[in-house]
Design a protein around this motif. Structure first.
Motif, PDB file in Angstrom:
ATOM      1  N   ASP A 106       4.282  -2.110  -2.726  1.00 28.30           N
ATOM      2  CA  ASP A 106       3.842  -2.163  -4.123  1.00 28.30           C
ATOM      3  C   ASP A 106       2.669  -1.207  -4.341  1.00 28.30           C
ATOM      4  N   CYS A 107       2.631  -0.140  -3.558  1.00 29.05           N
ATOM      5  CA  CYS A 107       1.543   0.821  -3.687  1.00 29.05           C
ATOM      6  C   CYS A 107       1.554   1.451  -5.084  1.00 29.05           C
ATOM      7  N   PRO A 108       0.364   1.757  -5.611  1.00 26.88           N
ATOM      8  CA  PRO A 108      -0.941   1.849  -4.934  1.00 26.88           C
ATOM      9  C   PRO A 108      -1.712   0.533  -4.834  1.00 26.88           C
ATOM     10  N   TYR A 109      -1.037  -0.583  -5.081  1.00 22.23           N
ATOM     11  CA  TYR A 109      -1.694  -1.887  -5.079  1.00 22.23           C
ATOM     12  C   TYR A 109      -1.461  -2.628  -3.753  1.00 22.23           C
ATOM     13  N   LEU A 110      -2.185  -3.750  -3.586  1.00 19.96           N
ATOM     14  CA  LEU A 110      -1.924  -4.750  -2.528  1.00 19.96           C
ATOM     15  C   LEU A 110      -1.982  -4.175  -1.113  1.00 19.96           C
ATOM     16  N   THR A 111      -3.000  -3.402  -0.850  1.00 19.89           N
ATOM     17  CA  THR A 111      -3.138  -2.754   0.453  1.00 19.89           C
ATOM     18  C   THR A 111      -3.340  -3.788   1.553  1.00 19.89           C
ATOM     19  N   PRO A 112      -2.576  -3.685   2.630  1.00 23.52           N
ATOM     20  CA  PRO A 112      -2.717  -4.656   3.724  1.00 23.52           C
ATOM     21  C   PRO A 112      -3.959  -4.392   4.571  1.00 23.52           C
ATOM     22  N   ILE A 113      -4.382  -5.423   5.277  1.00 22.56           N
ATOM     23  CA  ILE A 113      -5.370  -5.248   6.340  1.00 22.56           C
ATOM     24  C   ILE A 113      -4.700  -4.381   7.416  1.00 22.56           C
ATOM     25  N   PRO A 114      -5.371  -3.380   7.958  1.00 19.18           N
ATOM     26  CA  PRO A 114      -6.817  -3.140   7.982  1.00 19.18           C
ATOM     27  C   PRO A 114      -7.324  -2.125   6.955  1.00 19.18           C
ATOM     28  N   TYR A 115      -6.483  -1.756   5.970  1.00 22.02           N
ATOM     29  CA  TYR A 115      -6.903  -0.784   4.959  1.00 22.02           C
ATOM     30  C   TYR A 115      -7.200  -1.440   3.618  1.00 22.02           C
ATOM     31  N   ARG A 116      -7.298  -2.753   3.592  1.00 19.29           N
ATOM     32  CA  ARG A 116      -7.559  -3.466   2.344  1.00 19.29           C
ATOM     33  C   ARG A 116      -8.804  -2.897   1.666  1.00 19.29           C
ATOM     34  N   GLY A 117      -8.722  -2.703   0.352  1.00 18.60           N
ATOM     35  CA  GLY A 117      -9.812  -2.104  -0.399  1.00 18.60           C
ATOM     36  C   GLY A 117      -9.600  -0.632  -0.682  1.00 18.60           C
ATOM     37  N   ARG A 118      -8.617  -0.028  -0.018  1.00 21.45           N
ATOM     38  CA  ARG A 118      -8.283   1.374  -0.257  1.00 21.45           C
ATOM     39  C   ARG A 118      -6.964   1.455  -1.022  1.00 21.45           C
ATOM     40  N   THR A 119      -6.634   2.660  -1.462  1.00 18.03           N
ATOM     41  CA  THR A 119      -5.356   2.867  -2.131  1.00 18.03           C
ATOM     42  C   THR A 119      -4.219   2.635  -1.148  1.00 18.03           C
ATOM     43  N   ASN A 120      -3.263   1.845  -1.549  1.00 18.91           N
ATOM     44  CA  ASN A 120      -2.117   1.566  -0.698  1.00 18.91           C
ATOM     45  C   ASN A 120      -1.134   2.738  -0.733  1.00 18.91           C
ATOM     46  N   GLU A 121      -0.327   2.877   0.305  1.00 16.68           N
ATOM     47  CA  GLU A 121       0.709   3.905   0.350  1.00 16.68           C
ATOM     48  C   GLU A 121       1.789   3.470   1.333  1.00 16.68           C
ATOM     49  N   PRO A 122       2.970   4.091   1.265  1.00 19.41           N
ATOM     50  CA  PRO A 122       4.103   3.616   2.073  1.00 19.41           C
ATOM     51  C   PRO A 122       3.852   3.569   3.567  1.00 19.41           C
ATOM     52  N   ALA A 123       3.015   4.441   4.108  1.00 20.14           N
ATOM     53  CA  ALA A 123       2.753   4.429   5.553  1.00 20.14           C
ATOM     54  C   ALA A 123       2.201   3.089   6.017  1.00 20.14           C
TER      55      ALA A 123
END
Length: 281
Positions: A224-241
């Protein structure tokens, strides 16, 4: 005065060690800031093992404006539908535009994300109900798979889908965040649940129990990027990687190897959307 210790940067997604062949089922790469670096984002996804990406356009206008971003990226397939926040834009013209796009572009594999959002009142609830039903009617008429958005509206979403005759039809519950009971409701109707990065959040105990209980054949993965970034990148822009971290957490919950989750969910996504996976997947 003691020097502050430098924070250790989070590990890169490829550190999870997943093979090529993963499928990201729900991305908004036409949204800021991802739209400015689509090729780089997709390249990073490939390095992390993501071989197919579902790009979601929130309506026919977004589709027309953004489809050229992916003209040279064959790993991307499309999903298109009018979000409940934009329910009042659903009318004869927009439905006709959607129907035409589905007929003309084989890259569009499903209608979505459509549904109900009672968490925010950005669109009148009655308008959402009408828009949802009208899009479901089009999907049924054209035999199109659907991707559901349901936030604080699970009970009514289920009621409408049942009333519209969607039990045992192709339905994917986007951004699943419920507990075991909702998971069972979805599976009992022959539908799929899409697991986002929020499964990595420690406080999501009910969701984690649901993920442990869901049959693997009914599960796919998404960012669901750019939202809902998983740990350990939580707080940053999400992306498919970052889908790799979601796969790793699902594997941890189910006590299996991440590669097993990666391959199974990819095969499920390929079957649902009618896409092919790389030969080496």
């Amino acid at each position: 005065m003691a020097k502050k210790k430098k924070k250790t940067p989070p590990p890169p997604p490829q550190s999870v060690g997943l093979p090529a062949g993963g499928v990201e089922t729900h991305a908004h790469l036409d949204m800021e800031p991802l739209d400015a670096e689509v090729d780089a984002v997709l390249d990073r996804a490939a390095e992390a093992g993501v071989s197919r990406v579902g790009q979601v356009f929130l309506g026919p206008e977004a589709y027309e404006a953004g489809k050229e971003l992916f003209e040279n990226r064959d790993e991307v397939f499309f999903i298109m539908g009018i979000h409940p926040h934009d329910a009042e834009s659903v009318n004869g013209a927009s439905l006709d535009a959607m129907a035409q796009a589905f007929a003309d572009d084989a890259r569009i594999k499903a209608m979505g994300e459509i549904g109900l959002d009672f968490y925010r009142d950005w669109s009148p609830f009655d308008a959402q109900r009408i828009a949802f039903r009208e899009q479901l009617s089009l999907a049924r008429e054209k035999d199109i798979s659907v991707v559901i958005h349901s936030r604080d509206a699970a009970e009514e979403t289920l009621e409408i889908l049942d009333d519209m005759g969607f039990a045992d039809r192709p339905v994917l519950w986007h951004c699943f965040g419920g507990g075991p009971d909702l998971g069972q409701e979805i599976v009992s109707r022959g539908w799929f649940a899409s697991i986002p990065g929020t499964v990595t959040f420690p406080k999501n105990e009910a969701m984690r129990r649901a993920v442990a209980a869901l049959p693997l054949h009914a599960m796919v993965l998404e960012t669901d990027c750019p939202y809902l970034t998983p740990i350990p990148y939580r707080g940053r822009t999400n992306e498919p990687a970052y889908l790799a971290f979601t796969a790793a957490e699902v594997a941890h919950i189910r006590d299996v190897e991440p590669a097993a989750i990666w391959r199974a969910t990819a095969q499920n996504a390929a079957a649902y959307f009618g896409i092919t996976l790389p030969d080496n997947a």
